[in-house]
Design an enzyme around this catalytic site. Structure first.
Site, short mmCIF file in Angstrom:
data_model
loop_
_atom_site.label_atom_id
_atom_site.label_comp_id
_atom_site.label_asym_id
_atom_site.label_seq_id
_atom_site.Cartn_x
_atom_site.Cartn_y
_atom_site.Cartn_z
CG ASP A 125 -1.80 1.22 1.32
OD1 ASP A 125 -1.80 2.03 0.37
OD2 ASP A 125 -2.48 1.38 2.35
CD GLU A 163 35.39 11.40 2.75
OE1 GLU A 163 35.31 12.46 3.43
OE2 GLU A 163 36.39 11.12 2.08
CD GLU A 192 32.19 14.10 9.06
OE1 GLU A 192 33.34 14.35 8.68
OE2 GLU A 192 31.39 14.99 9.43
CD GLU A 250 35.72 13.63 11.06
OE1 GLU A 250 36.06 14.70 11.60
OE2 GLU A 250 36.09 13.31 9.91
CD GLU A 293 35.06 10.56 7.40
OE1 GLU A 293 35.88 10.30 6.50
OE2 GLU A 293 34.81 11.73 7.79
CG HIS A 342 33.07 15.86 3.34
ND1 HIS A 342 34.15 15.76 4.19
CD2 HIS A 342 32.31 16.87 3.82
CE1 HIS A 342 34.05 16.68 5.13
NE2 HIS A 342 32.93 17.36 4.93
NE ARG A 381 40.07 18.22 4.38
CZ ARG A 381 41.27 17.90 3.93
NH1 ARG A 381 42.20 18.84 3.83
NH2 ARG A 381 41.56 16.65 3.59
CD GLU A 426 36.11 16.19 0.05
OE1 GLU A 426 35.86 15.68 1.14
OE2 GLU A 426 37.16 16.83 -0.20
NE ARG A 438 35.47 20.38 2.68
CZ ARG A 438 35.91 19.45 3.52
NH1 ARG A 438 36.33 18.28 3.06
NH2 ARG A 438 35.93 19.68 4.82
#
Length: 453
Positions: free
Chosen positions: A62, A139, A141, A196, A203, A252, A324, A342, A344
């Site tokens: 359903d 990645e 976390e 982390e 992570e 990321h 970063r 990447e 982020r």
């Protein structure tokens, strides 16, 4: 005929392999899994002796009870298992297994356009038409919290560890070990795991794969982490910012395109950054649609508590080959096949199918329009004042979910990426979430203002 039936109507070799493994491993129950529009994993449990029927006919359910699917008058849906996703559930004593399914509209026999897995497949079809295969590696976390005497989650961490710490500070190392064992039993290739930056934050990285398999793996990853943490009387959460004033959890996401002959379309050894023009155009596409993408990659009210300067979360629409602080980073690659970008800004509360689909469509749009990629920003953007950001032409992501939803509605490309059905239901659900947040009064406000005014 489904993908797991042969031309003569019998079972495909892959489906038959699953049936044989069910018999060999004495599997009693199958969990036929799919996700709703918000990314919550759902399942229909059937006895294992229904596996052949599931492959040949599908299993009906359903759909009106599932967030964002269909109305009550059009509720019948059918689950079509993907045999390649079969895995034994390690926390069920080996007697339960899962199959990830596609959702079929019973009235038409076609894939249901509200199925997030279908939305990602549509994005991958577009990439294929342009001559590309898409690989991804996220990645995600997460935090591990203690439970109270009633088994409810608290926000009390069970360790005082920091980035890459070892025991005794990292008291959850044994939990991560058991999670890794569980993931490996389900076919994951684990690259690394570590504590982390924040207390209680972790992570575990798994190897890249094609984008559809990777999206499947994100849902599996979250399920395994929660289940095995619970065995240790801990609560695992992928909430982006469960504790104020410390780093939040991101997801990321590394992306690369490969040509049909297996060459990495993102690599150019003659370029200063080892990035091809294709990679730069793809990057430019994501940057161009970043504000709208945020509604999909960062889809909760809480997501925007993470996306603030000062806590290592990217809020500035720029890219870099070094630091970063930018939205997109070019990681170092040891070999040409590893060239990638990447993104982020996504966080682990997102629906991975929708997030990957939106990112892919945005990047492909950059390639189709041959967008010019801005120069990389090699300085720490966190240290820029507003005037310097304006000088560099750096804008920011939306500051809250409401702004992100407004940007999404105005972005035709990202709305089309989701499809009419998903876009409508997603906006409806998320607007209601943001409206509910806006009329609430937080403890912070009570503490700050109640006795002051």
């Amino acid at each position: 005929m489904t993908e797991d039936t042969a031309p003569d109507g019998g079972l495909s070799a892959e489906a038959q392999r699953v049936l044989d493994e069910i018999d060999e491993k004495n599997v009693d129950f199958l969990r036929l899994q799919f996700t709703d529009i918000l990314g919550t994993v759902k399942n229909v449990a059937v006895p294992a002796d229904q596996a052949e029927k599931a492959f040949t006919e599908g299993i009906y359910f359903d759909g009106s009870s599932i967030e964002g699917f269909v109305r009550i008058q059009e509720s019948d849906m059918r689950l079509k298992p993907d045999a390649s996703t079969f895995a034994i559930l390690p926390w069920r004593d080996g007697h339960s297994a899962r199959l990830i399914c596609d959702v079929i509209n019973t009235s038409t026999g076609e894939p249901f356009e509200g199925d997030p897995r279908y939305v990602l497949k549509d994005a991958l079809d577009r990439a294929s038409e342009m001559g590309f295969e898409v690989n991804a590696a996220p990645e995600p976390e997460f935090f591990l919290f203690e439970e109270d005497e009633d088994g409810r989650a608290t926000t009390k961490t069970n360790d005082a560890g920091g980035y890459f710490d070892l025991a005794p500070k990292d008291l959850a190392s044994d939990v991560r070990r058991d999670i890794i064992f569980g993931l490996e039993e389900m076919g994951f290739d684990i690259e690394a795991s570590h504590h982390e930056v924040a207390q209680g934050q972790h992570e575990i990285n798994f190897e890249y794969d094609d984008a559809l398999t990777t999206a499947d793996n994100v849902g599996t990853f979250r399920t395994v982490v929660r289940a095995i943490a619970a065995q240790h009387d801990l609560h695992a959460t992928f909430m982006p910012k469960p504790i104020p004033r410390i780093n939040g959890s991101g997801m990321h996401t590394h992306i690369s395109l490969f040509t049909e002959d297996g060459e990495n379309a993102f690599h150019d050894g003659d370029d200063e950054f080892d990035l091809s023009e294709t990679a730069k155009q793809f990057t430019a596409g994501i940057l161009d649609h970043a504000e709208a993408l945020a509604a999909v990659t960062n889809p909760t009210v809480n997501s925007y508590k993470r996306l603030v300067p000062g806590y290592e979360a990217p809020v500035y629409v720029a890219w870099s080959d070094r630091n970063r602080s930018a939205l997109i980073r070019k990681p170092a690659a040891r070999v040409p096949a590893a060239s990638r970008i990447e993104a982020r800004f996504p966080d682990p509360s997102c629906n991975p199918y929708l997030a990957f689909a939106a990112l892919i469509h945005a990047g492909l749009d950059g390639i189709e329009r041959e967008l010019d990629c801005p120069d990389p920003v090699r300085e720490n953007i966190y240290e820029f004042d507003e005037a310097k950001r304006e000088e560099y032409g750096i804008t920011t992501l939306p500051s809250n979910l409401g702004e992100a939803l407004d940007a999404l509605e105005e972005d035709e490309l990202v709305m089309d990426a989701l499809g009419d059905h998903v876009a409508e239901k997603f906006l409806e659900a998320k607007t209601a979430e943001y409206d509910d947040y806006r009329v609430d009064v937080s403890d912070w406000e009570i503490d700050r203002y109640l006795e002051t005014f």
